[in-house]
Design a protein around this motif. Structure first.
Motif: not given
Length: 228
Positions: A183, A186, A207
């Motif tokens: 998170n 990425k 995401l």
């Protein structure tokens, strides 16, 4: 030759290959002087930028010299290998090549700490090498190995550009254990034979990961468009 192990070389460096795994694809390729999964290594080198690489399922370290040489000056490889024999071989590969940017741990990746049961040998005693895997029950060739969550094993302040898993069916557990790393940073996800794009989308729903394509047998997922 070093004891019962074989020392081999390809264009990236030297490799310590433990006895009994010579017929496994990675070992066989390296013993012939080749590079195992050269397109995967090239892709990782081309897309790691200035960040770290997490590399799980290290085996005897067949990816390590190639990846190490492609990192930015202050970046690292965080390597994980639960099989004690393969871990020892990977450690020797690191030593043979004087790789100073590799952090290797003898551990399985999971969504919780503690231990997992890990099949390292067949019932006849022969080593399984790179196809060693987590199992549910004790038995012949099964050992207890340390399990770690990536969120605790890799400092969150380390920028992670690529998370590559070759964990023989334990991908969901490993990814859940990296929830915060994923998170925050990425990273590009490179997952061997893991084609559950919907699970990734649901699990990391904010995401917007997308399936990008495949490199060798590895499925690649990324937040930003990227060429393969």
């Amino acid at each position: 030759m070093a004891g019962d192990a074989l020392i081999s070389r390809n264009k990236f460096g030297l490799y310590h290959i433990p006895a009994g795994v010579e017929t496994r694809p990675a070992a066989k390729t390296v013993l012939s002087g080749g590079v195992f999964e050269p397109d995967t290594i090239d892709f990782m080198r081309a897309n790691c930028g200035d960040g770290d690489i997490i590399h799980a399922g290290t085996f005897f370290g067949d990816f390590l010299p190639g990846l190490s040489g492609g990192l930015a000056p202050d970046a690292k490889i965080w390597a994980f290998e639960p099989n004690p024999g393969s871990f020892a071989a990977a450690r020797e590969t690191i030593t043979l090549n004087s790789l100073e940017n590799v952090e290797l741990q003898n551990a399985a990746l999971s969504d919780r700490g503690g231990e997992v049961l890990f099949q390292t040998h067949r019932a006849n005693g022969s080593p399984m090498g790179g196809i060693s895997h987590v199992v549910e029950a004790e038995g012949e060739g099964v050992s207890r190995v340390r399990a770690v969550m990536l969120d605790y094993a890799v400092p969150i302040e380390r920028k992670v550009s690529i998370l590559q898993l070759d964990v023989e069916g334990y991908e969901k557990n490993a990814l859940l254990g990296a929830y915060h790393i994923i998170n925050v940073w990425k990273p590009i996800l490179i997952l061997e034979y893991f084609s559950e794009a919907r699970w990734i989308s649901r699990t990391f729903r904010n995401l917007k990961y997308k399936a990008i394509g495949k490199v060798h047998g590895n499925h690649v997922y990324a937040v930003e468009p990227i060429g393969i």
